[in-house]
Design a protein around this motif. Structure first.
Motif, PDB file in Angstrom:
ATOM      1  N   THR A 124      33.636  34.960  47.955  1.00 45.65           N
ATOM      2  CA  THR A 124      32.345  34.804  47.471  1.00 45.65           C
ATOM      3  C   THR A 124      31.776  33.280  47.679  1.00 45.65           C
ATOM      4  O   THR A 124      30.585  32.975  47.704  1.00 45.65           O
ATOM      5  CB  THR A 124      32.150  35.500  46.420  1.00 45.65           C
ATOM      6  N   HIS A 125      32.798  32.422  47.773  1.00 47.02           N
ATOM      7  CA  HIS A 125      32.363  31.122  47.887  1.00 47.02           C
ATOM      8  C   HIS A 125      31.594  30.660  49.143  1.00 47.02           C
ATOM      9  O   HIS A 125      30.776  29.825  49.116  1.00 47.02           O
ATOM     10  CB  HIS A 125      33.497  29.872  47.660  1.00 47.02           C
TER      11      HIS A 125
ATOM     12  N   SER B  36      29.168  32.722  41.754  1.00 51.03           N
ATOM     13  CA  SER B  36      29.898  32.526  40.637  1.00 51.03           C
ATOM     14  C   SER B  36      31.037  33.816  40.670  1.00 51.03           C
ATOM     15  O   SER B  36      30.885  34.634  41.228  1.00 51.03           O
ATOM     16  CB  SER B  36      29.279  32.627  39.215  1.00 51.03           C
ATOM     17  N   ALA B  37      32.286  33.199  40.005  1.00 49.77           N
ATOM     18  CA  ALA B  37      33.267  34.339  40.024  1.00 49.77           C
ATOM     19  C   ALA B  37      32.818  35.596  39.394  1.00 49.77           C
ATOM     20  O   ALA B  37      32.830  36.767  39.901  1.00 49.77           O
ATOM     21  CB  ALA B  37      34.452  33.846  39.434  1.00 49.77           C
TER      22      ALA B  37
ATOM     23  N   VAL C  61      29.473  36.728  39.078  1.00 46.57           N
ATOM     24  CA  VAL C  61      28.552  37.370  39.887  1.00 46.57           C
ATOM     25  C   VAL C  61      29.240  38.018  41.068  1.00 46.57           C
ATOM     26  O   VAL C  61      28.914  39.157  41.738  1.00 46.57           O
ATOM     27  CB  VAL C  61      27.510  36.574  40.316  1.00 46.57           C
ATOM     28  N   GLY C  62      30.071  37.199  41.632  1.00 42.53           N
ATOM     29  CA  GLY C  62      30.842  37.638  42.832  1.00 42.53           C
ATOM     30  C   GLY C  62      31.709  38.969  42.876  1.00 42.53           C
ATOM     31  O   GLY C  62      31.717  39.898  43.607  1.00 42.53           O
ATOM     32  N   LYS C  63      32.427  39.212  41.562  1.00 43.40           N
ATOM     33  CA  LYS C  63      33.229  40.430  41.395  1.00 43.40           C
ATOM     34  C   LYS C  63      32.238  41.455  41.242  1.00 43.40           C
ATOM     35  O   LYS C  63      32.500  42.700  41.701  1.00 43.40           O
ATOM     36  CB  LYS C  63      34.071  40.181  40.336  1.00 43.40           C
ATOM     37  N   TYR C  64      31.118  41.415  40.371  1.00 41.57           N
ATOM     38  CA  TYR C  64      30.064  42.526  40.052  1.00 41.57           C
ATOM     39  C   TYR C  64      29.694  42.857  41.695  1.00 41.57           C
ATOM     40  O   TYR C  64      29.629  44.328  42.014  1.00 41.57           O
ATOM     41  CB  TYR C  64      28.896  42.010  39.494  1.00 41.57           C
ATOM     42  N   VAL C  65      29.187  41.857  42.444  1.00 38.13           N
ATOM     43  CA  VAL C  65      28.883  42.555  43.725  1.00 38.13           C
ATOM     44  C   VAL C  65      29.790  43.130  44.782  1.00 38.13           C
ATOM     45  O   VAL C  65      29.629  44.035  45.006  1.00 38.13           O
ATOM     46  CB  VAL C  65      28.047  41.035  44.431  1.00 38.13           C
TER      47      VAL C  65
END
Length: 388
Positions: free
Chosen positions: A124-125, A130-131, A133-137
């Motif tokens: 996701t970088h 962010s970590a 937000v990335g995990k949620y998406v």
């Protein structure tokens, strides 16, 4: 059976997804199945070559290096596939080609098997997320994909646990990608390895620390360079085989840390077994792998593995037997020192690496996939509404 494989990545690209797809295609054909592939072309044009359909696409390199996106509906291709009427679709990617898989599944009422190859949280970088937000998406997107499949193939228990953590409740089967053991166990041509050592000017008395794979941020290559540098050994050469967006940064960093490094760039796929054999030990600091296919390949070539402790290599890399899983830089240095200083240990671990790779044979991979497809014949189709 008629099996359709859909994938955004295909030869001549070299990565873990392509390796898995090509091996699956070969093994299914060898077992008597009728196999076709849908993938993306490297141009705007849609065309067919043998059993492979190439859909017109455009570059999406700004999102991820080498990625492409489908641009047209390819009506004639879809009509031909509908007329062929596959029994099962095995999807390998979550983007452009998955749309084709979903459309055919809905039209024909056939199941989708989807292999979850990539831990997207580690990528996701590229989207500057962010970590959290990335995990949620990623979790929401994964639930959407998996909710449309009759079964998910996880290459390792690590991936299975990750998907369950995302809230995915559909059927999951753990099937590691196999390795063509014959390619790695065949004897190299006489003088071949000596010629490669001369070509790359590898000192005869150096232990070769091999990294083969993508040179990108998620592979933690700077950390790997640091760990080699911190051992302060002058009798080792770091051999980097592959390429990627972080190539120049990694090479500059290795020179800054005064690590003896040789960079070969990409090598032809058929030559990969010889480059594995150039290594005395395979090293990596990556924790972004779903199963560590390069670890399997190294073991098949008789090369022990020194890797970061990670769930994807549970039961694969066993400490002191066919390699080590390390947790700290001190662990890395201690294991490497033991390996470099004990010739008998090196010979014993090389033999163990070779023997332990038997469980990852291509034949076992093909048989497991076939058994999964057969099991779906009586399984009801999922309701396409997300996770179940």
């Amino acid at each position: 059976m008629k099996v359709l494989i859909t994938t955004d990545w295909y030869a001549p690209v070299i990565n873990g997804v392509v390796t898995s797809v090509l091996l699956l295609q070969r093994e299914l054909v060898a077992r008597g199945h009728d196999v076709r592939v849908v993938t993306l072309s490297n141009s705007l044009h849609t065309y067919k070559e043998g059993p492979v359909y190439y859909m017109g696409s455009v570059s999406a390199g700004k999102i991820y290096p080498g990625a492409r996106l489908k641009i047209n509906r390819a009506r004639s291709m879809m009509q031909e596939l509908i007329a062929w009427h596959p029994d099962v679709i095995h999807s390998q990617c979550e983007f452009s080609s998955f749309r084709v898989a979903a459309a055919l599944s809905n039209r024909l009422g056939i199941p989708i098997v989807h292999t979850y190859h990539t831990v997207y949280e580690d990528y996701t970088h590229y989207l500057a997320l962010s970590a959290r937000v990335g995990k949620y998406v990623v979790s929401a997107f994964s639930r959407w994909i998996c909710g449309r499949a009759a079964c998910i193939v996880a290459p390792s228990r690590k991936v299975e646990r990750l998907l369950r953590d995302y809230g995915i409740r559909c059927r999951i089967e753990v099937i590691p990608t196999g390795v063509d053991l014959s390619a790695y166990r065949a004897e190299p041509a006489p003088g071949r390895l000596e010629a490669l050592r001369r070509q790359w000017d590898i000192p005869r008395d150096h232990t070769v620390l091999l990294y083969l794979g993508r040179m990108a941020k998620e592979k933690n290559l700077e950390q790997l360079v640091d760990q080699v540098a911190d051992t302060r050994r002058r009798d080792v050469t770091l051999l980097l085989v592959g390429d990627g967006p972080d190539r120049e940064a990694i090479l500059d960093y290795a020179r800054e840390r005064r690590v003896p490094v040789i960079f070969t760039g990409m090598v032809p796929h058929a030559e990969a077994p010889d480059y594995y054999r150039l290594g005395d030990i395979f090293i990596t600091a990556s924790t972004s792998e779903t199963q560590g296919l390069t670890y399997f390949e190294a073991l098949a070539a008789g090369v022990p593995v020194l890797c970061r402790r990670d769930a994807c290599v549970e039961g694969v890399v066993e400490n002191g037997f066919n390699g080590w899983q390390y947790e700290t830089g001190e662990d890395f240095a201690r294991y490497l020192t033991d390996f470099c200083g004990d010739g008998e240990l090196r010979r014993r671990m090389s033999r163990a690496a070779w023997e332990s790779s038997e469980r990852f044979s291509a034949e076992a991979f093909g048989a497991a996939a076939e058994a999964l497809y057969r099991s779906l014949e009586e399984q009801p189709m999922p309701i396409a509404s997300g996770a179940r």
